[in-house]
Design an enzyme around this catalytic site. Structure first.
Site, PDB file in Angstrom:
ATOM      1  N   LYS A 161       0.882  -1.097   0.024  1.00 24.91           N
ATOM      2  CA  LYS A 161       0.133  -0.028  -0.066  1.00 24.91           C
ATOM      3  C   LYS A 161       0.926   1.114   0.107  1.00 24.91           C
ATOM      4  O   LYS A 161       2.040   1.196   0.065  1.00 24.91           O
ATOM      5  CB  LYS A 161      -1.006  -0.188   1.306  1.00 24.91           C
ATOM      6  CG  LYS A 161      -1.954  -1.584   1.232  1.00 24.91           C
ATOM      7  CD  LYS A 161      -3.228  -1.312   2.177  1.00 24.91           C
ATOM      8  CE  LYS A 161      -2.949  -1.562   3.562  1.00 24.91           C
ATOM      9  NZ  LYS A 161      -4.458  -1.814   4.208  1.00 24.91           N
ATOM     10  N   TYR A 203     -12.532  -2.456  -1.947  1.00 27.09           N
ATOM     11  CA  TYR A 203     -12.957  -2.673  -0.547  1.00 27.09           C
ATOM     12  C   TYR A 203     -14.644  -2.490  -0.404  1.00 27.09           C
ATOM     13  O   TYR A 203     -15.068  -2.151   0.817  1.00 27.09           O
ATOM     14  CB  TYR A 203     -12.376  -1.382  -0.120  1.00 27.09           C
ATOM     15  CG  TYR A 203     -10.994  -1.511   0.622  1.00 27.09           C
ATOM     16  CD1 TYR A 203     -10.501  -2.497   1.241  1.00 27.09           C
ATOM     17  CD2 TYR A 203      -9.804  -0.568   0.132  1.00 27.09           C
ATOM     18  CE1 TYR A 203      -9.116  -3.118   1.681  1.00 27.09           C
ATOM     19  CE2 TYR A 203      -8.565  -0.936   0.573  1.00 27.09           C
ATOM     20  CZ  TYR A 203      -8.270  -1.887   1.315  1.00 27.09           C
ATOM     21  OH  TYR A 203      -7.130  -2.277   1.740  1.00 27.09           O
ATOM     22  N   ASN A 214      -1.041   0.048   7.550  1.00 31.06           N
ATOM     23  CA  ASN A 214      -0.594  -1.100   7.974  1.00 31.06           C
ATOM     24  C   ASN A 214      -0.135  -1.932   6.842  1.00 31.06           C
ATOM     25  O   ASN A 214       0.077  -3.158   6.799  1.00 31.06           O
ATOM     26  CB  ASN A 214      -1.833  -2.162   8.630  1.00 31.06           C
ATOM     27  CG  ASN A 214      -2.901  -2.228   7.694  1.00 31.06           C
ATOM     28  OD1 ASN A 214      -2.888  -1.873   6.569  1.00 31.06           O
ATOM     29  ND2 ASN A 214      -4.024  -3.236   8.101  1.00 31.06           N
ATOM     30  N   GLU A 265     -10.107 -11.372  -6.201  1.00 29.10           N
ATOM     31  CA  GLU A 265      -9.376 -10.136  -6.067  1.00 29.10           C
ATOM     32  C   GLU A 265      -8.067 -10.350  -7.143  1.00 29.10           C
ATOM     33  O   GLU A 265      -7.722  -9.262  -7.881  1.00 29.10           O
ATOM     34  CB  GLU A 265      -8.588  -9.994  -4.667  1.00 29.10           C
ATOM     35  CG  GLU A 265      -9.687  -9.722  -3.748  1.00 29.10           C
ATOM     36  CD  GLU A 265      -8.960  -9.819  -2.163  1.00 29.10           C
ATOM     37  OE1 GLU A 265      -9.765  -9.021  -1.388  1.00 29.10           O
ATOM     38  OE2 GLU A 265      -7.868  -9.872  -1.986  1.00 29.10           O
ATOM     39  N   HIS A 320      -1.893  -5.381   1.797  1.00 29.91           N
ATOM     40  CA  HIS A 320      -3.090  -6.232   1.691  1.00 29.91           C
ATOM     41  C   HIS A 320      -2.503  -7.589   1.358  1.00 29.91           C
ATOM     42  O   HIS A 320      -1.944  -7.790   0.437  1.00 29.91           O
ATOM     43  CB  HIS A 320      -3.987  -5.393   0.610  1.00 29.91           C
ATOM     44  CG  HIS A 320      -5.294  -6.421   0.330  1.00 29.91           C
ATOM     45  ND1 HIS A 320      -6.362  -6.569   1.291  1.00 29.91           N
ATOM     46  CD2 HIS A 320      -5.533  -7.388  -0.605  1.00 29.91           C
ATOM     47  CE1 HIS A 320      -7.258  -7.352   0.634  1.00 29.91           C
ATOM     48  NE2 HIS A 320      -6.773  -7.898  -0.237  1.00 29.91           N
TER      49      HIS A 320
HETATM   50  P1  DAT Z   1      -6.903  -7.041   6.483  1.00 28.02           P
HETATM   51  O1  DAT Z   1      -6.249  -5.987   5.407  1.00 28.02           O
HETATM   52  O2  DAT Z   1      -6.054  -7.541   7.655  1.00 28.02           O
HETATM   53  O3  DAT Z   1      -7.553  -8.304   5.682  1.00 28.02           O
HETATM   54  P2  DAT Z   1      -9.824  -6.053   6.972  1.00 28.02           P
HETATM   55  O4  DAT Z   1      -9.967  -6.756   5.463  1.00 28.02           O
HETATM   56  O5  DAT Z   1     -10.595  -6.372   7.927  1.00 28.02           O
HETATM   57  O6  DAT Z   1      -8.149  -6.279   7.243  1.00 28.02           O
HETATM   58  O7  DAT Z   1      -9.623  -4.369   6.686  1.00 28.02           O
HETATM   59  C1  DAT Z   1      -9.183  -3.995   5.490  1.00 28.02           C
HETATM   60  C2  DAT Z   1      -8.571  -2.861   5.738  1.00 28.02           C
HETATM   61  O8  DAT Z   1      -9.259  -1.688   6.439  1.00 28.02           O
HETATM   62  C3  DAT Z   1      -7.202  -2.978   6.931  1.00 28.02           C
HETATM   63  O9  DAT Z   1      -6.166  -3.435   6.208  1.00 28.02           O
HETATM   64  C4  DAT Z   1      -7.148  -1.564   7.618  1.00 28.02           C
HETATM   65  C5  DAT Z   1      -8.542  -1.052   7.587  1.00 28.02           C
HETATM   66  N1  DAT Z   1      -9.276  -1.398   8.692  1.00 28.02           N
HETATM   67  C6  DAT Z   1      -9.789  -2.656   9.155  1.00 28.02           C
HETATM   68  N2  DAT Z   1     -10.342  -2.255  10.343  1.00 28.02           N
HETATM   69  C7  DAT Z   1     -10.263  -0.990  10.751  1.00 28.02           C
HETATM   70  C8  DAT Z   1     -10.618  -0.108  12.015  1.00 28.02           C
HETATM   71  N3  DAT Z   1     -11.266  -0.584  13.032  1.00 28.02           N
HETATM   72  N4  DAT Z   1     -10.354   0.900  11.960  1.00 28.02           N
HETATM   73  C9  DAT Z   1      -9.450   1.503  10.917  1.00 28.02           C
HETATM   74  N5  DAT Z   1      -9.339   0.889   9.695  1.00 28.02           N
HETATM   75  C10 DAT Z   1      -9.463  -0.384   9.800  1.00 28.02           C
HETATM   76 MG    MG Z   2      -9.145  -7.896   4.420  1.00 26.09          MG
END
Ligand code: DAT
Ligand code: MG
Length: 153
Positions: free
Chosen positions: A9, A49, A112, A126, A115
């Protein structure tokens, strides 16, 4: 053999961590299938997303992913989806295991770094969203049989 989508990212790219993160995937024995350095359109970001639409962090998430170029990749290997998720670590860097990318390079969930697809169906969706079939490279490495117990040919 599984394939999974990996995005480095904008924060990973801006911080010069492309090489360090790719090295972890290569060292682990995973095989690269495709790579594309690109600016992400609003439309692609929203499709990628879509599952998070309506959540409190959705707008910030879209702004983050389109803010600067990303490196989109496909990696493959046995259980590649779980392996890559493990290498990246838990979504929140403060909950990610020491030694994982998100632990070692991150602090905040909204920065973070990477992805990675979270399951077989999402991986297929994806990979198809980010890459066309002719961008996915089938190839073998001379050492594959020393990393993969079963080698396809
Ligand atoms: P991952 O990237 O580990 O698959 P995810 O699919 O639950 O996580 O969420 C996608 C992204 O959204 C994640 O990398 C960071 C952001 N995100 C998720 N939960 C969040 C939260 N509670 N607050 C802020 N950003 C969040
Ligand atoms: Mg995810």
């Amino acid at each position: 053999m599984e394939r999974t989508l990996v995005l480095l990212k904008p924060d990973a790219v801006q911080r010069g961590l492309i090489g360090s993160i790719i090295k972890r995937l290569e060292d682990r024995g995973l095989r690269i299938v495709a790579a594309k350095f690109m600016k992400v359109s609003q439309d692609l970001a929203e499709q990628h997303y879509a599952v998070h639409k309506g959540k409190s962090f959705y707008t910030g998430l879209i702004e983050y992913i389109i803010a600067s170029p990303v490196l989109a990749m496909v990696w493959e290997g046995p259980a590649a989806i779980a392996a890559v998720r493990q290498t990246m670590g838990a979504t929140r860097p403060t909950e990610a295991s020491p030694g994982s990318v998100r632990h070692d390079y991150g602090l905040e969930v909204g920065r973070n770094l990477t992805h990675a697809s979270d399951g077989p169906e999402t991986a297929i969706q994806e990979v198809a969203l980010w890459f066309s079939d002719n961008e996915l490279v089938d190839w073998q490495r001379d050492f594959d049989r020393w990393v993969f117990e079963t080698v396809d040919d």
